[in-house]
Enzyme design. Structure first.
Site, PDB file in Angstrom:
ATOM      1  N   ASP A  92       0.807  -1.230   0.000  1.00 49.99           N
ATOM      2  CA  ASP A  92       0.000   0.000   0.000  1.00 49.99           C
ATOM      3  C   ASP A  92       0.839   1.278   0.000  1.00 49.99           C
ATOM      4  O   ASP A  92       0.281   2.382   0.093  1.00 49.99           O
ATOM      5  CB  ASP A  92      -0.971  -0.013   1.188  1.00 49.99           C
ATOM      6  CG  ASP A  92      -2.076  -1.040   0.976  1.00 49.99           C
ATOM      7  OD1 ASP A  92      -2.513  -1.182  -0.177  1.00 49.99           O
ATOM      8  OD2 ASP A  92      -2.475  -1.689   1.939  1.00 49.99           O
ATOM      9  N   ASP A 145      -6.562  -4.951  -5.047  1.00 46.36           N
ATOM     10  CA  ASP A 145      -6.323  -3.564  -4.647  1.00 46.36           C
ATOM     11  C   ASP A 145      -4.951  -3.066  -5.109  1.00 46.36           C
ATOM     12  O   ASP A 145      -4.728  -1.867  -5.261  1.00 46.36           O
ATOM     13  CB  ASP A 145      -6.369  -3.401  -3.124  1.00 46.36           C
ATOM     14  CG  ASP A 145      -7.380  -4.298  -2.425  1.00 46.36           C
ATOM     15  OD1 ASP A 145      -7.685  -5.362  -2.952  1.00 46.36           O
ATOM     16  OD2 ASP A 145      -7.839  -3.921  -1.340  1.00 46.36           O
ATOM     17  N   GLY A 185      -6.976 -18.713  -6.179  1.00 46.16           N
ATOM     18  CA  GLY A 185      -7.615 -17.487  -5.745  1.00 46.16           C
ATOM     19  C   GLY A 185      -8.364 -17.713  -4.447  1.00 46.16           C
ATOM     20  O   GLY A 185      -8.574 -18.856  -4.030  1.00 46.16           O
ATOM     21  N   THR A 209     -10.534 -15.244  -0.979  1.00 45.01           N
ATOM     22  CA  THR A 209     -10.937 -13.915  -0.509  1.00 45.01           C
ATOM     23  C   THR A 209     -10.365 -13.644   0.869  1.00 45.01           C
ATOM     24  O   THR A 209      -9.917 -14.561   1.548  1.00 45.01           O
ATOM     25  CB  THR A 209     -12.468 -13.745  -0.503  1.00 45.01           C
ATOM     26  OG1 THR A 209     -12.774 -12.355  -0.471  1.00 45.01           O
ATOM     27  CG2 THR A 209     -13.129 -14.431   0.702  1.00 45.01           C
ATOM     28  N   ARG A 265     -15.854  -4.046  -3.435  1.00 48.99           N
ATOM     29  CA  ARG A 265     -14.762  -3.068  -3.535  1.00 48.99           C
ATOM     30  C   ARG A 265     -13.628  -3.598  -4.411  1.00 48.99           C
ATOM     31  O   ARG A 265     -12.977  -2.842  -5.120  1.00 48.99           O
ATOM     32  CB  ARG A 265     -14.262  -2.665  -2.156  1.00 48.99           C
ATOM     33  CG  ARG A 265     -13.419  -1.409  -2.204  1.00 48.99           C
ATOM     34  CD  ARG A 265     -13.351  -0.648  -0.902  1.00 48.99           C
ATOM     35  NE  ARG A 265     -12.660  -1.329   0.155  1.00 48.99           N
ATOM     36  CZ  ARG A 265     -13.237  -1.853   1.234  1.00 48.99           C
ATOM     37  NH1 ARG A 265     -14.548  -1.797   1.385  1.00 48.99           N
ATOM     38  NH2 ARG A 265     -12.533  -2.469   2.156  1.00 48.99           N
ATOM     39  N   TRP A 276     -11.980  -1.709  -7.431  1.00 45.68           N
ATOM     40  CA  TRP A 276     -10.530  -1.494  -7.628  1.00 45.68           C
ATOM     41  C   TRP A 276     -10.130  -1.998  -9.017  1.00 45.68           C
ATOM     42  O   TRP A 276      -9.254  -1.426  -9.672  1.00 45.68           O
ATOM     43  CB  TRP A 276      -9.701  -2.246  -6.582  1.00 45.68           C
ATOM     44  CG  TRP A 276      -9.753  -1.794  -5.151  1.00 45.68           C
ATOM     45  CD1 TRP A 276      -9.892  -2.615  -4.059  1.00 45.68           C
ATOM     46  CD2 TRP A 276      -9.602  -0.455  -4.605  1.00 45.68           C
ATOM     47  NE1 TRP A 276      -9.866  -1.869  -2.899  1.00 45.68           N
ATOM     48  CE2 TRP A 276      -9.684  -0.552  -3.198  1.00 45.68           C
ATOM     49  CE3 TRP A 276      -9.422   0.799  -5.187  1.00 45.68           C
ATOM     50  CZ2 TRP A 276      -9.593   0.550  -2.350  1.00 45.68           C
ATOM     51  CZ3 TRP A 276      -9.337   1.907  -4.348  1.00 45.68           C
ATOM     52  CH2 TRP A 276      -9.423   1.774  -2.962  1.00 45.68           C
ATOM     53  N   SER A 305     -14.375  -4.598   6.451  1.00 38.70           N
ATOM     54  CA  SER A 305     -14.258  -6.047   6.290  1.00 38.70           C
ATOM     55  C   SER A 305     -15.369  -6.730   7.074  1.00 38.70           C
ATOM     56  O   SER A 305     -15.274  -6.855   8.292  1.00 38.70           O
ATOM     57  CB  SER A 305     -12.878  -6.517   6.778  1.00 38.70           C
ATOM     58  OG  SER A 305     -12.793  -7.918   6.657  1.00 38.70           O
TER      59      SER A 305
HETATM   60  N1  GLY Z   1      -7.201  -1.804   0.112  1.00 41.86           N
HETATM   61  C1  GLY Z   1      -7.876  -2.354   1.244  1.00 41.86           C
HETATM   62  C2  GLY Z   1      -9.345  -2.321   1.116  1.00 41.86           C
HETATM   63  O1  GLY Z   1      -9.903  -1.938   0.091  1.00 41.86           O
HETATM   64  O2  GLY Z   1      -9.977  -2.693   2.076  1.00 41.86           O
END
Ligand code: GLY
Length: 384
Positions: free
Chosen positions: A100, A161, A219, A221, A233, A237, A350
Site C-alpha cells: 500500500d 487492490d 484465488g 478472498t 470493492r 478497484w 471487512s
Molecule cells: N485496500 C484495502 C481495502 O480496500 O480494504
C-alpha cells in the site's frame, strides 16, 4: 457543470476544512464509529494517532483536492505538514511491510511534488517506490501484498487492490528514467489480468503464486463473502486499477479486463445504484452497502470512459459514473440528515472480520471527493 455536484463538493470540502483543527496532529482511524472518526488506536510500537497503516494518506489527499478547487491556503498548509510526516515515515522505515506504499505515497508525496515542486516530497516518493520494489517477487513477476516477505502465510500473495499501487512505480520510471519500475508494473498487471478475473467476469480478492517457481496457485478472498463471491470493492478497484494501468502500460488486455469488471459491476447493482458490500447481494437482502465501492467505481468509470477506444462504450461508462455519484449523494451526512466528520457514510471495511461495518471510511471519503472533482473540474489532472 451540475450545480448538485458542485454543491456536494462544497459540502464535502467544508467537512474537510473542519476536520483540520478537529483531528489536529492525530491521524483518524480507518473508519468512523457512530458517525465520528476516533484517532488511530495504539498499534504495535505506534502510539495513538500515529502515521501507520494504509489509509492515512487519504487525509492529505482530500486536502489537496480541496486546495486545488478552492485555492484556500489552509488546506495546503495542512497537507504539507502531512508530506513532512510521510517523508519521516519512509526515511525511518516505519510500517513499510505493505504494497500500500502506492496508495500512501502517491497522495501524500507525489501530489505536493506535482503541484508545488516540493523536492523533499519527491525524494520521499522515490524512497517509497524503492521500498515497494523490494516486494517484487521473481520469477512470479508480482508484488507481494501484505506482511514480511518471509511470512509463509503471505508469501506469493497479491490482491486486486494492488492495481492502485502501480501508479507510484509508473511515476518513478517517469521521474528517474529507470525502466525497472515500469517493467514491474507491466509484469504485475499482466499477471493479475490473467489470473484475478474469472471466466464469468467476477474477480478474486486475492490470488497466490508460488514465489519460488512462479506458478499460479489459487484465488480466494479475505474481505468478500466467500472465496468464489465477488467482493464489491475489489471489483471497483479492478475497474479503476485496470483502466489506469492500461493508460500507463498500453496493453490492450488491461482495457478488456477493465471493461469486463465494469460491465459486471454495473449489472449487479441494486435499484439506487449503491452497491452491497458483496455483489452476490441485491435488493431485498438484509446486508449493508459499501458506498466506498461506489465512490471508487465512479472514479474508475470516468477514467475508463477517458481511455476507452469505443465511443459508445465511453459514453455509457461516463453516464454510469455520473449516475453513481448522484446515487452516493444520498449516502452523505447531508443526504442522511446527520452530523458527521465523514464525507460519505455506509461503507464496509471487512464484514468477515466485523471491521468498519456500515461506517464512514477514509478511502470512501477520498474517492467520493475525487469523483466529484472529476466531474466539476474536467481539467483536473488525476493524482494516480
Ligand atoms: N485496500 C484495502 C481495502 O480496500 O480494504
Amino acid at each position: 457543470m451540475s450545480n448538485v455536484l458542485k454543491q456536494a463538493f462544497d459540502e464535502a470540502a467544508e467537512i474537510t476544512r473542519r476536520n483540520i483543527p478537529a483531528f489536529a496532529a492525530a491521524y483518524p482511524d480507518d473508519c468512523t464509529r457512530g458517525e465520528r472518526y476516533p484517532s488511530r488506536p495504539v498499534f504495535e510500537e505506534f502510539p495513538v494517532g500515529a502515521n501507520q497503516g494504509w489509509t492515512t494518506s487519504f487525509v492529505p489527499g482530500m486536502q489537496w483536492l480541496a486546495y486545488e478547487q478552492t485555492g484556500d491556503e489552509v488546506f495546503k498548509t495542512a497537507a504539507l505538514a502531512h508530506a513532512e510526516d510521510f517523508a519521516r515515515r519512509v526515511h525511518n522505515r516505519e510500517d513499510l511491510h505493505t504494497h500500500d506504499l502506492g496508495f500512501l505515497y502517491t497522495l501524500a508525496s507525489v501530489v505536493p511534488w506535482r503541484l508545488l515542486g516540493e523536492e523533499s516530497a519527491r525524494a520521499a516518493a522515490l524512497a517509497a517506490a524503492d521500498a515497494l520494489m523490494e516486494r517484487f517477487l521473481e520469477p512470479a513477476g508480482v508484488i507481494q501484498a501484505w506482511g514480511a516477505l518471509a511470512d509463509p502465510s503471505q508469501r506469493g500473495r497479491s490482491i486486486i487492490d494492488s492495481l492502485m499501487n502501480m501508479p507510484l512505480l509508473s511515476w518513478a520510471t517517469e521521474q528517474t528514467g529507470n525502466p525497472k519500475y515500469a517493467e514491474a508494473v507491466r509484469r504485475h498487471t499482466a499477471q493479475l489480468a490473467k489470473h484475478i478475473i474469472r471466466a464469468d467476469d467476477t474477480t478474486f480478492h486475492t490470488f497466490y503464486w508460488d514465489a519460488e517457481t512462479g506458478e499460479p496457485l489459487r484465488g480466494g478472498t479475505a474481505q468478500g463473502a466467500a472465496d468464489d463471491s465477488c467482493w464489491a470493492r475489489g471489483q471497483a478497484w479492478g475497474i479503476y486499477g485496470f483502466a489506469l494501468n492500461y493508460d500507463a502500460v498500453g496493453d490492450e488486455e488491461l482495457l478488456v479486463v477493465a471493461r469486463r469488471c465494469a460491465d459486471y459491476f454495473l449489472n449487479h447493482l441494486p435499484k439506487d445504484g449503491v452497491p452491497f458490500w458483496d455483489l452476490i447481494f441485491t435488493d431485498g437482502d438484509d446486508e449493508p452497502r459499501d458506498a466506498s465501492a461506489g465512490a471508487i467505481a465512479a472514479c474508475g468509470l470516468q477514467q475508463l470512459a477517458r481511455v476507452e477506444t469505443d465511443p459508445a462504450r465511453a459514453a455509457r461508462y461516463e453516464a454510469a459514473g455520473v449516475k453513481m455519484i448522484h446515487g452516493l449523494i444520498a449516502y452523505t451526512p447531508t443526504g442522511k440528515g446527520v452530523a458527521s466528520d465523514a464525507l460519505l457514510l455506509h461503507s464496509v471495511y471487512s464484514k468477515p472480520e466485523g471491521k468498519g461495518v456500515d461506517e464512514g471510511c477514509l478511502w470512501g471519503d477520498y474517492f467520493y471527493l475525487e469523483a466529484l472533482m472529476r466531474h466539476i473540474n474536467p481539467d483536473w489532472r488525476r493524482y494516480w
